[in-house]
Motif scaffolding. Structure first.
Motif, mmCIF file in Angstrom:
data_model
loop_
_atom_site.group_PDB
_atom_site.id
_atom_site.type_symbol
_atom_site.label_atom_id
_atom_site.label_comp_id
_atom_site.label_asym_id
_atom_site.label_seq_id
_atom_site.Cartn_x
_atom_site.Cartn_y
_atom_site.Cartn_z
ATOM 1 N N ASP A 8 0.792 -1.164 -0.009
ATOM 2 C CA ASP A 8 -0.130 -0.170 -0.075
ATOM 3 C C ASP A 8 0.755 1.303 0.190
ATOM 4 N N PHE A 9 1.738 1.377 0.894
ATOM 5 C CA PHE A 9 2.915 2.392 0.833
ATOM 6 C C PHE A 9 3.677 2.560 -0.474
ATOM 7 N N ASP A 10 3.934 1.639 -1.260
ATOM 8 C CA ASP A 10 4.776 1.953 -2.503
ATOM 9 C C ASP A 10 3.573 2.361 -3.439
ATOM 10 N N ASN A 11 2.311 1.993 -3.428
ATOM 11 C CA ASN A 11 1.179 2.643 -4.393
ATOM 12 C C ASN A 11 1.017 3.905 -3.816
ATOM 13 N N PHE A 12 1.215 4.465 -2.506
ATOM 14 C CA PHE A 12 0.836 5.604 -2.450
ATOM 15 C C PHE A 12 1.546 6.805 -2.816
ATOM 16 N N ASP A 13 0.594 7.516 -3.755
ATOM 17 C CA ASP A 13 1.297 8.645 -4.697
ATOM 18 C C ASP A 13 1.050 9.970 -3.653
ATOM 19 N N LEU A 14 2.510 10.346 -3.010
ATOM 20 C CA LEU A 14 2.269 11.667 -2.355
ATOM 21 C C LEU A 14 1.788 12.979 -3.009
ATOM 22 N N PHE A 157 -12.773 7.209 -2.594
ATOM 23 C CA PHE A 157 -13.446 6.239 -1.587
ATOM 24 C C PHE A 157 -14.191 5.213 -2.343
ATOM 25 N N ALA A 158 -14.582 5.425 -3.434
ATOM 26 C CA ALA A 158 -15.643 4.495 -4.341
ATOM 27 C C ALA A 158 -14.766 3.316 -4.876
ATOM 28 N N GLN A 159 -13.401 3.769 -5.136
ATOM 29 C CA GLN A 159 -12.433 2.596 -5.872
ATOM 30 C C GLN A 159 -11.953 1.779 -4.848
ATOM 31 N N GLU A 160 -11.470 1.979 -3.732
ATOM 32 C CA GLU A 160 -10.648 1.133 -2.985
ATOM 33 C C GLU A 160 -11.087 1.419 -1.288
ATOM 34 N N GLY A 161 -10.692 0.459 -0.368
ATOM 35 C CA GLY A 161 -10.887 0.846 0.887
ATOM 36 C C GLY A 161 -9.489 0.525 1.614
ATOM 37 N N SER A 162 -8.540 0.982 1.086
ATOM 38 C CA SER A 162 -7.012 1.072 1.717
ATOM 39 C C SER A 162 -7.188 2.168 2.680
ATOM 40 N N LEU A 163 -6.093 1.939 3.380
ATOM 41 C CA LEU A 163 -5.951 3.039 4.446
ATOM 42 C C LEU A 163 -5.438 4.335 3.824
ATOM 43 N N PHE A 164 -4.664 4.162 2.583
ATOM 44 C CA PHE A 164 -3.934 5.210 2.109
ATOM 45 C C PHE A 164 -5.038 6.104 1.202
ATOM 46 N N SER A 165 -5.993 5.272 0.847
ATOM 47 C CA SER A 165 -7.124 5.824 -0.233
ATOM 48 C C SER A 165 -7.895 6.749 0.667
ATOM 49 N N TYR A 166 -8.079 6.219 1.779
ATOM 50 C CA TYR A 166 -8.988 7.210 2.572
ATOM 51 C C TYR A 166 -8.276 8.334 3.192
ATOM 52 N N LEU A 167 -6.911 8.149 3.344
ATOM 53 C CA LEU A 167 -5.912 9.285 3.838
ATOM 54 C C LEU A 167 -6.078 10.456 2.671
ATOM 55 N N ARG A 168 -6.086 9.832 1.340
ATOM 56 C CA ARG A 168 -5.886 10.725 0.154
ATOM 57 C C ARG A 168 -7.353 11.559 0.212
ATOM 58 N N LYS A 408 -20.383 -13.035 0.559
ATOM 59 C CA LYS A 408 -19.342 -12.832 -0.801
ATOM 60 C C LYS A 408 -19.403 -11.826 -1.275
ATOM 61 N N HIS A 409 -20.360 -10.575 -0.951
ATOM 62 C CA HIS A 409 -20.444 -9.439 -1.533
ATOM 63 C C HIS A 409 -20.275 -8.283 -0.297
ATOM 64 N N LEU A 410 -19.847 -8.745 0.851
ATOM 65 C CA LEU A 410 -19.495 -7.788 2.115
ATOM 66 C C LEU A 410 -18.378 -6.985 1.674
ATOM 67 N N ARG A 411 -18.323 -5.851 1.627
ATOM 68 C CA ARG A 411 -17.370 -4.763 1.400
ATOM 69 C C ARG A 411 -16.771 -4.368 2.556
ATOM 70 N N ARG A 412 -15.421 -4.295 2.554
ATOM 71 C CA ARG A 412 -14.723 -3.475 3.718
ATOM 72 C C ARG A 412 -13.736 -2.500 3.187
ATOM 73 N N TYR A 413 -14.019 -1.572 4.287
ATOM 74 C CA TYR A 413 -13.338 -0.419 3.979
ATOM 75 C C TYR A 413 -12.265 -0.202 5.306
ATOM 76 N N LEU A 414 -11.085 -0.019 5.286
ATOM 77 C CA LEU A 414 -10.259 0.195 6.255
ATOM 78 C C LEU A 414 -10.258 -1.175 7.399
ATOM 79 N N GLY A 415 -10.848 -2.296 6.930
ATOM 80 C CA GLY A 415 -10.859 -3.545 7.421
ATOM 81 C C GLY A 415 -12.071 -3.514 8.287
ATOM 82 N N ARG A 416 -12.963 -2.572 7.944
ATOM 83 C CA ARG A 416 -14.288 -2.754 8.350
ATOM 84 C C ARG A 416 -15.599 -2.683 7.263
ATOM 85 N N SER A 417 -16.709 -3.453 7.585
ATOM 86 C CA SER A 417 -17.409 -3.539 6.658
ATOM 87 C C SER A 417 -18.510 -2.404 6.880
ATOM 88 N N LEU A 418 -19.360 -2.260 5.738
ATOM 89 C CA LEU A 418 -20.374 -1.255 6.059
ATOM 90 C C LEU A 418 -21.338 -1.453 7.074
#
Length: 621
Positions: A8-14, A157-168, A408-418
């Motif tokens: 995730d850190f490698d993919n994080f674009d400052l 927010f819609a694309q991915e649920g990683s920590l850095f996407s939420y930070l961005r 199967k369709h449970l979504r997780r954002y920052l490790g937590r589901s909606l």
């Protein structure tokens, strides 16, 4: 875990974090022929009307070739692609929309006012810029740029649920909030505007931003709201409603439609999911006033039918609501998309009417054609099928298939589901733990989604529901049977099971299931106008709290409803006690309703015996 964080850190674009996008290099963005700002605003409004009239393809053809002709061309192009991508919710569409919004954002950023010293946000706190030196295009570029940041945050927010996407995404929203605040400063300290309409357009944009931020933050639970206030976000409900109302009055502007739409969404839908608003003729008149600019500007399209369907649903005129929603459903939106809102609402109407097969059929449409929450759609379809008294083998298989699809369709954002999907997941787990059975699951979801509240005072609609609840209570009161017996499901569906099966299924969860049925019975009585009878059932649920194994939130539901009954009868001290007790064991779906109940009591001062509802005062303004 370490490898995931590293990836995730490698993919994080400052550079994408918007720490300082004011000096973004946009030299690669070509400048097209100039269009004067007033003409650009009119074109943006025309594009908005095309979208509202369900002519998205025409809107794209009108704006896409000329997106770099002005800041409003770029804004319309970015807004249109963002909206279409979020409606489809496909990863490829979201990525394409993000690329478009970035390009438009770069173009708009180039048109913003530049200064080597005062452009820095820190120095602006010490030295206020002379906003009269800004051109009108530079002022509007600030507003459009903030809108672009919001679009980028939503897509992030819609694309991915990683920590850095939420930070961005969080950094973009914070940056947008700062730019909106600067727009307020421009509006306050700029002394000359060459064109009155451009000034009104700027004012409506500031109203829309301030209103939305205040309304959203004020609706959040206290802990989250305090945390956001610590980060610099303010939230005042009355201020938010007032600012959106100011923007709504500027109907000849692009963002005037946004303000009207935000107020409509808040009044007709969002409040019904979060709290218990006052529903009366004043509310319907107010909604019609909000929708008036849309009726004047758009034809009899899906938007009009969707609004009329919702209004009739709230009035309890279900057949009229179905007619309007059917017309909206039969109209294809944009590039082959269905009207998700119409189909979703029709499913709940059919559940209320007891036509569970049609409810399941409409949820199947959403399962096949909508990516918003397949977890919820599959669960509600399974709930409808599980309550059928005469399920066919094929429907039985569909029910089991849908329940298996929920995790199967449970979504997780920052490790937590909606929260809503998490609730569906837990109920699906209980379904399989109880030998493929749940008590009154469709009615439980009817309450969880707050559609039950729309039935308040509609005795003709509540009586058939209460008959089914009474049957379930009788079955649950019989308790586990001995030997090989025919266990009666709600609605009379029977299957044979052994004593061991009954002990495992019925004994463990019996109190939990019984409390749910009692709560739903009390709810029907309360909404039919029998508060004293309802209190007996709610109190029985509360008294059973020590015996509840897992579903303690049913006790919280009962305490909250007791609080609202006490509030309606003027016993504000008792209402507050129940609300505070309910809050200690509440779950997400009721936390907002409890919070709003407490806020209403605080505004009344607890002891104010004149029960003049805040909503009624607001509608009558």
């Amino acid at each position: 875990m370490a490898e995931t964080l590293t990836a995730d850190f490698d993919n994080f674009d400052l550079e994408d974090s918007d720490a300082d996008e004011d000096y973004e290099d946009v030299s690669e963005t070509p400048l097209a022929s100039e269009v004067d700002l007033l003409s650009a605003v009119k074109i943006a409004r025309e594009v908005t009307l095309l979208v509202l009239n369900n002519k998205q393809n025409e809107a794209v053809d009108k704006i896409e070739p000329f997106w770099n002709h002005s800041v409003y061309h770029a804004l319309a192009h970015a807004a249109l692609n963002t909206a279409l991508a979020l409606m489809k919710f496909e990863k490829e569409d979201l990525l394409n929309a993000m690329d478009i919004v970035k390009e438009c954002s770069s173009f708009v950023n180039r048109r913003r006012h530049k200064s080597s010293f005062t452009n820095n946000m820190v120095t602006k706190m010490v030295i206020r810029p002379n906003y009269d030196t800004y051109s009108e295009e530079e002022c509007h570029a600030e507003l459009c740029y903030a809108d672009m940041l919001i679009f980028r945050a939503l897509l992030t927010f819609a694309q991915e649920g990683s920590l850095f996407s939420y930070l961005r995404g969080g950094l973009k929203i914070r940056r947008a909030h700062q730019v909106y605040k600067e727009c307020e400063e421009i509006l306050e300290h700029r002394s000359k505007w060459n064109d009155e309409h451009l000034k009104r357009e700027f004012e409506s944009g500031a109203d829309a931003a301030a209103g939305a931020f205040n309304l959203i933050i004020s609706s959040l639970p206290p802990r989250l709201a305090k945390f956001l206030q610590f980060l610099g976000f303010d939230g005042d409900r009355d201020v938010g409603l007032q600012r959106l109302s100011n923007g709504h009055k500027k109907r000849d502007t692009v963002r005037g439609f946004m303000c009207s739409g935000a107020l409509l969404a808040h009044t007709c839908a969002i409040r019904f999911f979060l709290t218990y608003p006052l529903v009366d003729d004043n509310m319907f008149i107010y909604c019609e006033q909000l929708f008036e600019p849309f009726r004047k500007e758009i034809s009899e399209g899906p938007l009009v039918h969707t609004f009329d369907g919702r209004i009739n649903f709230m009035k309890g005129k279900l057949q009229e609501s179905l007619d309007h929603y059917t017309s909206a459903k039969n109209t294809i939106i944009g590039d082959g998309m269905i009207n998700v809102i119409a189909v979703f609402e029709m499913s709940w109407i059919y559940i209320v009417l007891g036509d569970l097969r049609k409810a399941a059929d409409h949820m199947e449409i959403l399962c096949q054609n909508c990516n918003w929450s397949k977890c919820l759609f599959h669960y509600v379809k399974a709930c409808a099928l599980s309550m059928l008294p005469d399920r066919t083998p094929d429907e039985e298989e569909q029910m089991l298939f849908c329940m298996r699809e929920v995790p199967k369709h449970l979504r997780r954002y920052l490790g937590r589901s909606l929260p809503v999907e998490k609730y569906c997941f837990r109920r699906a787990e209980r379904f399989f733990a109880q030998d493929n059975w749940l008590p009154l699951p469709a009615y439980e979801m009817l309450y969880a989604s707050n559609y039950f509240y729309l039935l308040k005072g509609k005795v003709d609609l509540l009586e058939p529901i209460m008959v089914q609840i009474d049957r379930a209570i009788i079955d649950l009161q019989e308790g586990p049977h001995k030997g090989q017996v025919s266990f009666t499901f709600c609605f009379g569906h029977s299957i044979s099971r052994t004593q061991i099966d009954l002990c495992v299924v019925d004994s463990v969860w019996h109190v939990d299931n019984y409390c749910l049925a009692l709560f739903l019975k009390g709810l029907c009585l309360a909404y039919m106008g029998y508060p004293l009878s309802a209190e007996e059932y709610f109190l029985e649920v509360i008294q059973n709290k020590p015996n509840v194994i897992k579903d303690v939130h049913y006790v919280s539901f009962a305490q909250m409803e007791m609080g609202y009954i006490a509030k309606e009868t003027g016993n504000y001290e008792l209402a507050l006690e129940y609300f505070l007790a309910a809050r200690s064991s509440s779950i997400f779906i009721t936390e907002f309703r409890i919070h709003q109940g407490i806020q209403q009591l605080k505004r009344k001062g607890y002891y104010n015996k004149e029960d003049s509802e805040d909503e009624a005062v607001y509608y009558n303004k």
